[in-house]
Design an enzyme around this catalytic site. Structure first.
Site, PDB file in Angstrom:
ATOM      1  CD  GLN A  19      40.982  50.892  38.953  1.00 49.20           C
ATOM      2  OE1 GLN A  19      41.264  50.231  39.936  1.00 49.20           O
ATOM      3  NE2 GLN A  19      39.853  51.557  38.851  1.00 49.20           N
ATOM      4  CG  ASN A 164      40.641  44.333  44.330  1.00 47.90           C
ATOM      5  OD1 ASN A 164      40.424  44.809  45.450  1.00 47.90           O
ATOM      6  ND2 ASN A 164      39.920  44.669  43.268  1.00 47.90           N
ATOM      7  CD  GLU A 165      36.334  44.662  44.424  1.00 46.30           C
ATOM      8  OE1 GLU A 165      36.040  44.701  43.217  1.00 46.30           O
ATOM      9  OE2 GLU A 165      36.011  45.552  45.229  1.00 46.30           O
ATOM     10  CE1 TYR A 295      34.060  51.995  46.249  1.00 51.71           C
ATOM     11  CE2 TYR A 295      34.397  49.623  46.326  1.00 51.71           C
ATOM     12  CZ  TYR A 295      34.892  50.905  46.140  1.00 51.71           C
ATOM     13  OH  TYR A 295      36.219  51.092  45.863  1.00 51.71           O
ATOM     14  CD  GLU A 351      38.995  48.858  46.054  1.00 48.86           C
ATOM     15  OE1 GLU A 351      37.882  49.120  45.543  1.00 48.86           O
ATOM     16  OE2 GLU A 351      39.842  48.149  45.502  1.00 48.86           O
ATOM     17  CD  GLU A 404      35.334  52.594  38.596  1.00 55.26           C
ATOM     18  OE1 GLU A 404      36.380  52.795  39.224  1.00 55.26           O
ATOM     19  OE2 GLU A 404      34.560  51.647  38.837  1.00 55.26           O
TER      20      GLU A 404
END
Ligand code: GBH
Length: 444
Positions: A19, A164-165, A295, A351, A404
């Site tokens: 990113q 990550n995720e 989020y 995050e 993104e």
């Protein structure tokens, strides 16, 4: 009201290699699945890609200076696997290794602790050509890569995040197809999920065997699910939604098993992956902390015509530029729920943040929506700590505007504004405010 944080609380910001780094074809870096995916027209907004991104590869010193100025205690970044091992396995690319050596040294020089993520979605394309995460061999290649990284940086990096995720790697990448490698096959997604989890377990095992001084964990994106009513049907819908978003990963990691109810639900239309002996034991290897990316929530109701019988609603409220509901209470509920259901482990928010449309006027960005989003979530984090959750740190997504994923550069999550024409970095109001939060170690 003033919300005070513990003295050793790790305030930070987070980024990911693809990113921000750019320099996609420099110094021997190999191709990743995101290079391949983003260069296929139609996959990313305006056909954008991470070739240049924030040019962080060349500007890392300037970016660490910003972190220093902000006063952060920690910085979470990821290593690009194909930058350090271009083919995914075998030969090391010394120039790539040096880049992270320099970054880590620069951070430490400024008194900032590096939190390193090994996998933030940029699999070497060479491994994808052999089946990627649907190929069980990838778990061994990942363990080999992890070992190399522990060896290179383990003397200075004290916090490691394997993945990550995994939910996004698996389902966005293999079932929904909006992320690389762009497959639309639910059975492949379940297989990918299993291999990602297994690779995590193998990396943890390697880490323990090396006897390194440091901590290791995994980051999950977790979405608390709420029922639209107390009817049995809606409660069941929330349970399934929770199973899909959260328990499919939490249960293997903490309990060494996939949730029975979801095995049934998925089993009606997809193949449940074959589990070999000792897989679940490896996957549930003891970790030192859980990283949580939060989020928003989902509010759901039963609808027999929707996938899994779960319809996601769009309640009244404030929404970000991603069209995600602003729901700070979800963070509190989630943190307490993890403690209750999975044990009293150290937690980090790895995050949390928001995309809003930023307007630049005379070099000023008055991003009051982002500031308020963060403030409300910080308050909920403080409440959770007060109520006994071992929350050790909080990494705002993101240090700066960046690529993104499928949305390209159209969504801005940064505390720092990036002018992609000039690569100039500008402090948004939220960044200046965050600096004060860190300095005071409190919000009010
Ligand atoms: C993270 O993914 C990534 O780690 C990071 O790279 C990325 O830039 C950042 O977030 C911002 O997107 O549609 O309302 O049900 C987060 C991905 C976001 C996926 C929430 C699931 C469900 C929200 N997750 N999403 S909603």
């Amino acid at each position: 009201m003033v919300h005070k944080f513990p003295d050793d609380f790790v305030w930070g910001t987070a980024t990911a290699a693809y990113q921000i780094e750019g320099a996609a074809n420099e110094d021997g870096r190999g191709e990743s699945i995101w290079d391949r995916f983003s260069h296929i027209p139609g996959n990313v907004w305006n056909n954008q890609n991470g070739d240049v991104a924030c040019d962080h590869y060349h500007r890392y010193k300037e970016d660490v200076q910003i972190l220093k100025e902000m006063g952060v205690k920690g910085y979470r970044f990821s290593i690009s696997w194909p930058r350090v091992i271009p083919d995914g396995t075998g030969k090391i690319n010394q120039k790539g290794v040096d880049f992270y050596n320099n970054l880590i040294d620069e951070l430490l020089r400024q008194g900032i602790q590096p939190f390193v993520t090994l996998y933030h979605w940029d699999l070497p394309q060479a491994l994808q050509d052999r089946g990627g995460w649907t190929n069980r061999d990838t778990t061994d290649y990942f363990a080999e890569y992890a070992q190399q990284m522990f060896k290179q940086y383990g003397d200075r990096v004290k916090h490691w995040i394997t993945h990550n995720e995994p939910w996004c790697t698996s389902f966005l990448g293999h079932a929904i197809g909006v992320h690389a490698p762009g497959l639309k096959d639910f059975s492949a997604a379940l297989l990918a999920a299993h291999n990602v989890l297994l690779s995590h377990g193998k990396a943890v095992e390697v880490f323990r065997q090396m006897g390194l001084d440091g901590k290791i964990g995994i980051t999950l994106n977790l979405t608390p699910s709420y029922p639209a009513s107390n009817s049995a049907d809606d409660l069941q819908a929330a349970t399934i939604s929770d199973g899909f978003s959260n328990r499919w990963f939490l249960d293997p990691v903490f309990k060494g098993q996939y949730p029975d109810d979801m095995v049934k639900v998925f089993g009606t239309f997809a193949k449940i992956p074959e589990i070999q002996e000792s897989d679940m034991k490896l996957i549930s290897s003891n970790i030192d902390f859980l990283g949580i990316n939060y989020y928003s929530r989902s509010l759901v109701k039963h609808n027999p015509d929707a996938q899994f019988g779960v319809e996601t609603l769009k309640p009244e409220g404030q929404y970000t530029d991603m069209d995600w509901e602003v729901y700070p209470q979800g963070l509190y509920d989630l943190l307490l729920r993890i403690k209750k259901d999975y044990g009293d482990i150290d937690l980090y928010i790895t995050e949390n943040g928001a995309a809003f449309k930023d307007v630049v006027e005379n070099d000023q960005i008055d991003d009051i929506d982002r500031l308020n989003y963060l403030k409300k979530h910080f308050e909920k984090a403080a409440e959770a700590i007060r109520d006994g959750v071992k929350l050790k740190g909080y990494f705002v997504w993101s240090l700066m505007d960046n690529f993104e994923w499928a949305f390209g550069y159209s969504k801005r999550f940064g505390l720092i504004y990036v002018d992609y024409e000039t690569q100039r970095r500008l402090w948004k109001k939220s960044a200046r405010w965050y600096k004060d939060v860190i300095a005071n170690n409190s919000v009010d």
